[in-house]
Design a protein around this motif. Structure first.
Motif, PDB file in Angstrom:
ATOM      1  N   GLN A   1     -36.139   0.128 -31.643  1.00 10.78           N
ATOM      2  CA  GLN A   1     -34.957   0.942 -31.328  1.00 10.78           C
ATOM      3  C   GLN A   1     -33.777   0.490 -32.203  1.00 10.78           C
ATOM      4  N   VAL A   2     -33.044   1.457 -32.743  1.00 12.54           N
ATOM      5  CA  VAL A   2     -31.919   1.131 -33.629  1.00 12.54           C
ATOM      6  C   VAL A   2     -30.627   1.675 -33.036  1.00 12.54           C
ATOM      7  N   THR A   3     -29.622   0.828 -32.897  1.00 14.00           N
ATOM      8  CA  THR A   3     -28.307   1.284 -32.432  1.00 14.00           C
ATOM      9  C   THR A   3     -27.275   0.925 -33.484  1.00 14.00           C
ATOM     10  N   GLU A   4     -26.503   1.946 -33.910  1.00 14.85           N
ATOM     11  CA  GLU A   4     -25.405   1.686 -34.843  1.00 14.85           C
ATOM     12  C   GLU A   4     -24.115   1.817 -34.049  1.00 14.85           C
ATOM     13  N   ARG A   5     -23.341   0.731 -33.993  1.00 11.63           N
ATOM     14  CA  ARG A   5     -22.115   0.743 -33.195  1.00 11.63           C
ATOM     15  C   ARG A   5     -21.187  -0.353 -33.694  1.00 11.63           C
ATOM     16  N   GLU A   6     -19.956  -0.384 -33.155  1.00  6.79           N
ATOM     17  CA  GLU A   6     -19.062  -1.483 -33.492  1.00  6.79           C
ATOM     18  C   GLU A   6     -19.627  -2.769 -32.886  1.00  6.79           C
ATOM     19  N   VAL A   7     -19.623  -3.832 -33.669  1.00  4.33           N
ATOM     20  CA  VAL A   7     -20.173  -5.109 -33.198  1.00  4.33           C
ATOM     21  C   VAL A   7     -19.049  -6.149 -33.233  1.00  4.33           C
ATOM     22  N   TYR A   8     -18.837  -6.802 -32.099  1.00  3.00           N
ATOM     23  CA  TYR A   8     -17.727  -7.751 -31.977  1.00  3.00           C
ATOM     24  C   TYR A   8     -18.180  -9.184 -32.263  1.00  3.00           C
ATOM     25  N   LEU A   9     -17.317  -9.923 -32.932  1.00  2.00           N
ATOM     26  CA  LEU A   9     -17.631 -11.325 -33.261  1.00  2.00           C
ATOM     27  C   LEU A   9     -17.987 -12.105 -31.997  1.00  2.00           C
ATOM     28  N   ASP A  10     -17.282 -11.822 -30.890  1.00  2.00           N
ATOM     29  CA  ASP A  10     -17.506 -12.653 -29.698  1.00  2.00           C
ATOM     30  C   ASP A  10     -18.757 -12.262 -28.906  1.00  2.00           C
ATOM     31  N   GLU A  11     -19.554 -11.302 -29.399  1.00  2.00           N
ATOM     32  CA  GLU A  11     -20.796 -10.958 -28.707  1.00  2.00           C
ATOM     33  C   GLU A  11     -22.043 -11.393 -29.484  1.00  2.00           C
ATOM     34  N   ILE A  12     -21.849 -11.814 -30.742  1.00  2.00           N
ATOM     35  CA  ILE A  12     -23.052 -11.973 -31.578  1.00  2.00           C
ATOM     36  C   ILE A  12     -23.858 -13.222 -31.237  1.00  2.00           C
ATOM     37  N   GLY A  13     -23.261 -14.135 -30.468  1.00  2.00           N
ATOM     38  CA  GLY A  13     -24.009 -15.317 -30.019  1.00  2.00           C
ATOM     39  C   GLY A  13     -25.234 -14.935 -29.196  1.00  2.00           C
ATOM     40  N   ALA A  14     -25.227 -13.708 -28.629  1.00  2.00           N
ATOM     41  CA  ALA A  14     -26.365 -13.268 -27.801  1.00  2.00           C
ATOM     42  C   ALA A  14     -27.525 -12.732 -28.652  1.00  2.00           C
ATOM     43  N   PHE A  15     -27.291 -12.514 -29.969  1.00  2.00           N
ATOM     44  CA  PHE A  15     -28.358 -11.968 -30.817  1.00  2.00           C
ATOM     45  C   PHE A  15     -29.337 -13.070 -31.241  1.00  2.00           C
ATOM     46  N   ARG A  16     -30.605 -12.679 -31.440  1.00  2.00           N
ATOM     47  CA  ARG A  16     -31.655 -13.656 -31.788  1.00  2.00           C
ATOM     48  C   ARG A  16     -31.772 -13.866 -33.295  1.00  2.00           C
ATOM     49  N   GLU A  17     -31.501 -12.782 -34.056  1.00  2.00           N
ATOM     50  CA  GLU A  17     -31.650 -12.882 -35.514  1.00  2.00           C
ATOM     51  C   GLU A  17     -30.498 -12.116 -36.170  1.00  2.00           C
ATOM     52  N   MET A  18     -30.093 -12.607 -37.338  1.00  2.00           N
ATOM     53  CA  MET A  18     -29.131 -11.855 -38.158  1.00  2.00           C
ATOM     54  C   MET A  18     -29.678 -11.827 -39.578  1.00  2.00           C
ATOM     55  N   GLY A  19     -29.546 -10.656 -40.229  1.00  2.00           N
ATOM     56  CA  GLY A  19     -29.992 -10.552 -41.617  1.00  2.00           C
ATOM     57  C   GLY A  19     -28.913  -9.934 -42.487  1.00  2.00           C
ATOM     58  N   LEU A  20     -28.876 -10.328 -43.761  1.00  2.00           N
ATOM     59  CA  LEU A  20     -28.030  -9.661 -44.755  1.00  2.00           C
ATOM     60  C   LEU A  20     -28.938  -8.745 -45.550  1.00  2.00           C
ATOM     61  N   CYS A  21     -28.509  -7.506 -45.727  1.00  2.00           N
ATOM     62  CA  CYS A  21     -29.401  -6.599 -46.438  1.00  2.00           C
ATOM     63  C   CYS A  21     -28.691  -5.893 -47.585  1.00  2.00           C
ATOM     64  N   GLY A  22     -29.397  -5.838 -48.697  1.00  2.00           N
ATOM     65  CA  GLY A  22     -28.865  -5.206 -49.894  1.00  2.00           C
ATOM     66  C   GLY A  22     -29.926  -5.257 -50.975  1.00  2.00           C
ATOM     67  N   THR A  23     -29.644  -4.582 -52.082  1.00  2.00           N
ATOM     68  CA  THR A  23     -30.599  -4.592 -53.192  1.00  2.00           C
ATOM     69  C   THR A  23     -30.844  -6.023 -53.667  1.00  2.00           C
ATOM     70  N   ALA A  24     -29.763  -6.775 -53.891  1.00  2.00           N
ATOM     71  CA  ALA A  24     -29.920  -8.157 -54.359  1.00  2.00           C
ATOM     72  C   ALA A  24     -30.440  -9.052 -53.232  1.00  2.00           C
ATOM     73  N   ALA A  25     -29.877  -8.902 -52.041  1.00  2.00           N
ATOM     74  CA  ALA A  25     -30.219  -9.790 -50.917  1.00  2.00           C
ATOM     75  C   ALA A  25     -31.580  -9.444 -50.301  1.00  2.00           C
ATOM     76  N   VAL A  26     -32.071  -8.238 -50.508  1.00  2.00           N
ATOM     77  CA  VAL A  26     -33.246  -7.651 -49.825  1.00  2.00           C
ATOM     78  C   VAL A  26     -32.976  -7.777 -48.320  1.00  2.00           C
ATOM     79  N   ILE A  27     -33.714  -8.650 -47.603  1.00  2.00           N
ATOM     80  CA  ILE A  27     -33.281  -9.030 -46.251  1.00  2.00           C
ATOM     81  C   ILE A  27     -33.236 -10.557 -46.269  1.00  2.00           C
TER      82      ILE A  27
END
Ligand code: PLP
Ligand code: COI
Length: 343
Positions: free
Chosen positions: A264-290
């Motif tokens: 499931q994909v949700t696109e929404r505003e993401v707050y700095l003070d909520e991201i501690g609850a996430f399990r993984e974070m990725g940077l994505c781009g042509t150079a970064a890939v994931i």
């Protein structure tokens, strides 16, 4: 098939190498000329060129790959053509026709076929289209004449250490104003990030995460990539903002997640003070890939993404990475039109 160059493909980093051919087209007297492949990698221009005085330049980045069966392909060049068109209009430049952009990408990659890293090397051919004001400008106004170019360079991973999770920091600088140029790929967005990235590197961080300048509470993106998060249920959460670059990689990941992996994909505003609850974070781009993020450092407070905290990419990012790169390398059938054959 041409003979590949004698290069240690597996140990390439993300650096510039002069390859054989580049594509050039000039806009003079109000029209783009027919364009050509040339050998000269140097540009001669007026000391007063628009790009030198007022940074009138936009660019793109995409990659070509050698597939398992030995063909050369590139990934969704039509989206780069569209984005460069939009970037040019925002900076009052004459947009380069999108069909010609795709054709020029094919021409320049085919002409540099010997530089396209072989299948299985982990490297790829980075393609850099760009365009800039070349005629003299002294009052603040758009240039009259422009040059569009594409060069290529073989590259390895953008971040040192390849797929090892990286640490990044919350930047005290802002990347893009709410109604500024953050959503286009203009050189000026990167010039202003250089001081921040040098500082971050000195402090031992691989990148900066920028917050929204108006409230400094929401996640925007890093200096060179969009961000994605995985929540506790294994679903994807993607920050929405009008001032981030519409990443081709991120938009492709959304489709891969939904249609190939049932995530499931949700696109929404993401707050700095909520991201501690996430399990993984990725940077994505042509150079970064994931590229997996282990930790965000917010002024000394560490926000750790636990599933990226064991020395390797977490399980959901790994599935996304394997499927996306599988499509790019021709191992998995991609959606219609994503993988464009070149030679
Ligand atoms: N955001 C920024 C600021 C970038 O420089 C890039 C790189 O192109 C991206 C996001 C990723 O975009 P794409 O996936 O189209 O390469
Ligand atoms: C890309 O991913 O193509 C970019 O332009 C990012 C840049 C920081 C290398």
């Amino acid at each position: 098939m041409v003979k590949k160059k004698d290069i240690d493909w597996g140990n390439l980093d993300f650096a510039y190498h002069v390859t054989d051919k580049r594509y050039v087209s000039n806009f003079t007297d109000g029209a783009w000329d027919g364009g050509a492949l040339i050998s000269d990698d140097k540009i001669v221009m007026s000391e007063d060129a628009g790009v030198l005085q007022y940074s009138q330049s936009v660019f793109e980045g995409l990659k070509a790959y050698t597939t398992e069966d030995g063909h050369v392909v590139c990934f969704r060049p039509d989206l780069n053509a569209q984005r460069m068109y939009d970037s040019a209009l925002r900076l009052e430049m004459p947009p380069f026709p999108q069909d010609r952009f795709v054709d020029a990408v094919k021409q320049v990659v085919a002409a540099n076929e010997a530089w396209v890293p072989p299948y299985g090397s982990g490297a790829s051919l980075y393609i850099r289209p760009y365009m800039f004001g070349i005629s003299p400008v002294i009052g603040v106004k758009p240039a009259e004449d422009y040059q569009f170019r594409i060069f290529t360079t073989p590259v390895g991973p953008y971040f040192k250490g390849g797929a090892k999770p990286i640490d990044i920091k919350v930047s005290d600088y802002d990347r893009a104003a709410p109604r500024g140029t953050g959503n286009i790929k203009a050189g000026l967005n990167y010039a202003m990030s250089l001081h921040a990235i040098v500082e971050a590197h000195k402090e031992g961080f691989a990148e900066n995460i920028y917050l929204d300048p108006a409230t400094r509470t929401k996640i925007e993106e890093t200096g060179g990539a969009n961000t994605i998060f995985v929540d506790a249920d294994g679903n994807l959460v993607i920050p929405r903002s009008d001032s981030i670059l519409p990443s081709v990689t991120r938009r492709s990941i959304e489709v891969v997640a939904r249609d190939y992996l049932g995530i499931q994909v949700t696109e929404r505003e993401v707050y700095l003070d909520e991201i501690g609850a996430f399990r993984e974070m990725g940077l994505c781009g042509t150079a970064a890939v994931i590229s997996p993020v282990r930790c965000i450092n917010d002024h000394g407070k560490e926000i750790v993404f636990e599933d990226n905290n064991r020395g390797e990419m977490g399980p959901v990012l790994t599935k996304l990475y394997d499927t996306l790169t599988g499509i790019q390398l021709g191992r998995i059938e991609g959606p219609e039109g994503w993988v464009v054959p070149i030679c």
